[in-house]
Design a protein around this motif. Sequence first.
Motif, PDB file in Angstrom:
ATOM      1  N   MET A 149       0.833  -1.207   0.000  1.00  0.00           N
ATOM      2  CA  MET A 149       0.000   0.000   0.000  1.00  0.00           C
ATOM      3  C   MET A 149       0.867   1.255   0.000  1.00  0.00           C
ATOM      4  N   ALA A 150       1.939   1.231   0.789  1.00  0.00           N
ATOM      5  CA  ALA A 150       2.848   2.379   0.836  1.00  0.00           C
ATOM      6  C   ALA A 150       3.529   2.588  -0.518  1.00  0.00           C
ATOM      7  N   GLU A 151       3.878   1.490  -1.197  1.00  0.00           N
ATOM      8  CA  GLU A 151       4.495   1.593  -2.512  1.00  0.00           C
ATOM      9  C   GLU A 151       3.551   2.255  -3.513  1.00  0.00           C
ATOM     10  N   LYS A 152       2.268   1.874  -3.472  1.00  0.00           N
ATOM     11  CA  LYS A 152       1.290   2.474  -4.395  1.00  0.00           C
ATOM     12  C   LYS A 152       1.147   3.968  -4.144  1.00  0.00           C
ATOM     13  N   GLU A 153       1.154   4.356  -2.857  1.00  0.00           N
ATOM     14  CA  GLU A 153       1.053   5.784  -2.540  1.00  0.00           C
ATOM     15  C   GLU A 153       2.298   6.529  -3.004  1.00  0.00           C
ATOM     16  N   LYS A 156       2.423   7.478  -6.685  1.00  0.00           N
ATOM     17  CA  LYS A 156       1.655   8.668  -7.054  1.00  0.00           C
ATOM     18  C   LYS A 156       2.429   9.929  -6.716  1.00  0.00           C
ATOM     19  N   SER A 157       2.900  10.023  -5.502  1.00  0.00           N
ATOM     20  CA  SER A 157       3.687  11.176  -5.064  1.00  0.00           C
ATOM     21  C   SER A 157       4.492  10.771  -3.844  1.00  0.00           C
ATOM     22  N   ILE A 158       5.750  11.177  -3.832  1.00  0.00           N
ATOM     23  CA  ILE A 158       6.639  10.819  -2.728  1.00  0.00           C
ATOM     24  C   ILE A 158       6.428  11.799  -1.590  1.00  0.00           C
ATOM     25  N   ARG A 159       5.863  11.290  -0.511  1.00  0.00           N
ATOM     26  CA  ARG A 159       5.615  12.125   0.666  1.00  0.00           C
ATOM     27  C   ARG A 159       6.414  11.594   1.848  1.00  0.00           C
ATOM     28  N   ASN A 160       6.745  12.500   2.760  1.00  0.00           N
ATOM     29  CA  ASN A 160       7.500  12.101   3.942  1.00  0.00           C
ATOM     30  C   ASN A 160       6.723  11.090   4.781  1.00  0.00           C
ATOM     31  N   GLU A 161       5.394  11.238   4.827  1.00  0.00           N
ATOM     32  CA  GLU A 161       4.578  10.339   5.647  1.00  0.00           C
ATOM     33  C   GLU A 161       4.706   8.888   5.185  1.00  0.00           C
ATOM     34  N   ASP A 162       4.717   8.687   3.866  1.00  0.00           N
ATOM     35  CA  ASP A 162       4.813   7.326   3.340  1.00  0.00           C
ATOM     36  C   ASP A 162       6.203   6.739   3.566  1.00  0.00           C
ATOM     37  N   LEU A 163       7.228   7.572   3.467  1.00  0.00           N
ATOM     38  CA  LEU A 163       8.585   7.095   3.731  1.00  0.00           C
ATOM     39  C   LEU A 163       8.758   6.730   5.205  1.00  0.00           C
ATOM     40  N   GLY A 175      15.188  -3.129  -0.264  1.00  0.00           N
ATOM     41  CA  GLY A 175      15.308  -2.770  -1.675  1.00  0.00           C
ATOM     42  C   GLY A 175      14.346  -1.661  -2.070  1.00  0.00           C
ATOM     43  N   THR A 176      13.128  -1.722  -1.533  1.00  0.00           N
ATOM     44  CA  THR A 176      12.136  -0.677  -1.824  1.00  0.00           C
ATOM     45  C   THR A 176      12.592   0.675  -1.296  1.00  0.00           C
ATOM     46  N   MET A 177      13.100   0.681  -0.048  1.00  0.00           N
ATOM     47  CA  MET A 177      13.585   1.933   0.537  1.00  0.00           C
ATOM     48  C   MET A 177      14.740   2.500  -0.278  1.00  0.00           C
ATOM     49  N   ASN A 178      15.665   1.644  -0.713  1.00  0.00           N
ATOM     50  CA  ASN A 178      16.801   2.112  -1.513  1.00  0.00           C
ATOM     51  C   ASN A 178      16.351   2.638  -2.869  1.00  0.00           C
ATOM     52  N   ALA A 179      15.350   1.960  -3.455  1.00  0.00           N
ATOM     53  CA  ALA A 179      14.847   2.400  -4.762  1.00  0.00           C
ATOM     54  C   ALA A 179      14.230   3.791  -4.671  1.00  0.00           C
ATOM     55  N   PHE A 180      13.404   4.004  -3.647  1.00  0.00           N
ATOM     56  CA  PHE A 180      12.772   5.309  -3.510  1.00  0.00           C
ATOM     57  C   PHE A 180      13.773   6.386  -3.112  1.00  0.00           C
ATOM     58  N   ALA A 181      14.825   6.006  -2.387  1.00  0.00           N
ATOM     59  CA  ALA A 181      15.887   6.972  -2.075  1.00  0.00           C
ATOM     60  C   ALA A 181      16.584   7.413  -3.358  1.00  0.00           C
ATOM     61  N   SER A 182      16.796   6.456  -4.275  1.00  0.00           N
ATOM     62  CA  SER A 182      17.409   6.794  -5.562  1.00  0.00           C
ATOM     63  C   SER A 182      16.484   7.679  -6.391  1.00  0.00           C
ATOM     64  N   ILE A 183      15.183   7.376  -6.351  1.00  0.00           N
ATOM     65  CA  ILE A 183      14.214   8.192  -7.093  1.00  0.00           C
ATOM     66  C   ILE A 183      14.207   9.624  -6.565  1.00  0.00           C
ATOM     67  N   ILE A 184      14.234   9.772  -5.249  1.00  0.00           N
ATOM     68  CA  ILE A 184      14.243  11.114  -4.653  1.00  0.00           C
ATOM     69  C   ILE A 184      15.492  11.872  -5.078  1.00  0.00           C
ATOM     70  N   THR A 185      16.642  11.192  -5.036  1.00  0.00           N
ATOM     71  CA  THR A 185      17.891  11.838  -5.450  1.00  0.00           C
ATOM     72  C   THR A 185      17.831  12.252  -6.914  1.00  0.00           C
ATOM     73  N   ASN A 186      17.279  11.369  -7.759  1.00  0.00           N
ATOM     74  CA  ASN A 186      17.165  11.672  -9.179  1.00  0.00           C
ATOM     75  C   ASN A 186      16.229  12.855  -9.416  1.00  0.00           C
ATOM     76  N   ASN A 187      15.114  12.919  -8.664  1.00  0.00           N
ATOM     77  CA  ASN A 187      14.184  14.040  -8.805  1.00  0.00           C
ATOM     78  C   ASN A 187      14.832  15.353  -8.401  1.00  0.00           C
ATOM     79  N   VAL A 188      15.611  15.309  -7.319  1.00  0.00           N
ATOM     80  CA  VAL A 188      16.304  16.527  -6.881  1.00  0.00           C
ATOM     81  C   VAL A 188      17.292  16.995  -7.953  1.00  0.00           C
ATOM     82  N   ASN A 189      18.027  16.042  -8.540  1.00  0.00           N
ATOM     83  CA  ASN A 189      18.978  16.410  -9.598  1.00  0.00           C
ATOM     84  C   ASN A 189      18.262  17.015 -10.803  1.00  0.00           C
TER      85      ASN A 189
END
Length: 308
Positions: A153-157, A160-167, A232-246
Motif C-alpha cells: 500500500m505504501a508503494e502504491k502511494e 503517485k507522489s513521494i511524501r515524507n509520511e509514506d517514507l 530494496g524498496t527503501m533504496n529504490a525510492f531513495a534513488s528516485i528522490i535523489t534523481n528528482n532533486v537532480n
Amino acid sequence: MKKFLHCEAGYMEIDQWLPNCWVNVECPTQDDINYLINELHVPESFLSDIEDTDERPRIEYEGRWLLTILRIPVQSTEQGIPFTTVPIGMITNGEIIVSVCYYKSELIDDFIRYTRRKELVIRTKFDLILRIIHSSAVWFLKYLKQVNNEVRMAEKELEKSIRNEDLLRLMKLEKSMVYFNTSIRGNEVMLTKLQSIFQGPDYVDKELLEDVETELRQAHITVNIYSDILTGTMNAFASIITNNVNTIMKRMTSISILLMVPTLIASFYGMNVITYAEDLRFGFIGIILLALALSAAAFIIFRKIRWF
C-alpha cells in the motif's frame, strides 16, 4: 489477570489451582503478583526479568524452578510502529506451570481456542512450551503478511507522489521487521537449549518438535525475504528522490541561464556610454527581440541536451 486452565480435551478454565494445571497471567495486577509469590512461591526475580521489555529469549534456573523466556509478536501503537515483540515467561517447577506476560496479546487466547477446537491433550510442560513456540511462529507469519500488505500500500502511494509520511511509514515497518527477525532467531536458539534439557522419551514428541522447527524456519525465511524486499524498496525510492532533486536542480539552473541572457543585454544597453542605438527608431524593440532570440536559442540547446 490470571486464569487457571486444565487440559482434558483442550484447555478449560477452572476456578482454582490444581496440580499440573496451567496458570496463565496476562497484564498482571499487584494481586496477581502477590498470589504467584506468596501462594505458588514463584521467585520474584523471575517476574522482574519477564517485566523487562528488552529481555531476550533465555533459560534461567533458581533451585528447582526453571524460567524459559520467549518473545512473541504483538500489535503496537508505540511511536507509530505497527508490530513489535514482547517477552513471555514460562515458569515451571514440578506440578506448577505458570506463564506470565505483562502485555495483552492475541496469541494466548487464540492458542486456548485452538486446543479446544482440536481437542488437544497436552501431556507435559515441555509440550506446552513447544506449542507456545509453535503458536508464536504462526502469529509471526500472520503479522508478516500484514506487514507485506502495508508495504504494498505504501508503494502504491509513493508511486503517485513521494511524501515524507509514506517514507516514515516504510521506516516503521522496517523496524517491525528487525524486531521480528531478532526475536525469531532468539526463539530458535531457545528451542535448541530446551531440547538439551528435556531429552527423556516422556517429554519429547518428535512429530510436534519437527512441526515447531518447521514453522520457526519458515518464519525466519519469510522475515528475511520481506526484510530484503523492504530494504530494496527503501533504496529504490531513495534513488528516485535523489534523481528528482537532480532533475529539479538542472531545470532551475537552465531557467537561471535563460533569464541571465536578457538581463545581460539590458545591462549593456543601460550603461551611460554610446551604443549607437539611441537614435534608432526601433532600437528598443530590436533589443527586446535580440534578447528573446538568444533566450530561445539557449532553450533549444538545453532541450537537445535534455536539461528540460
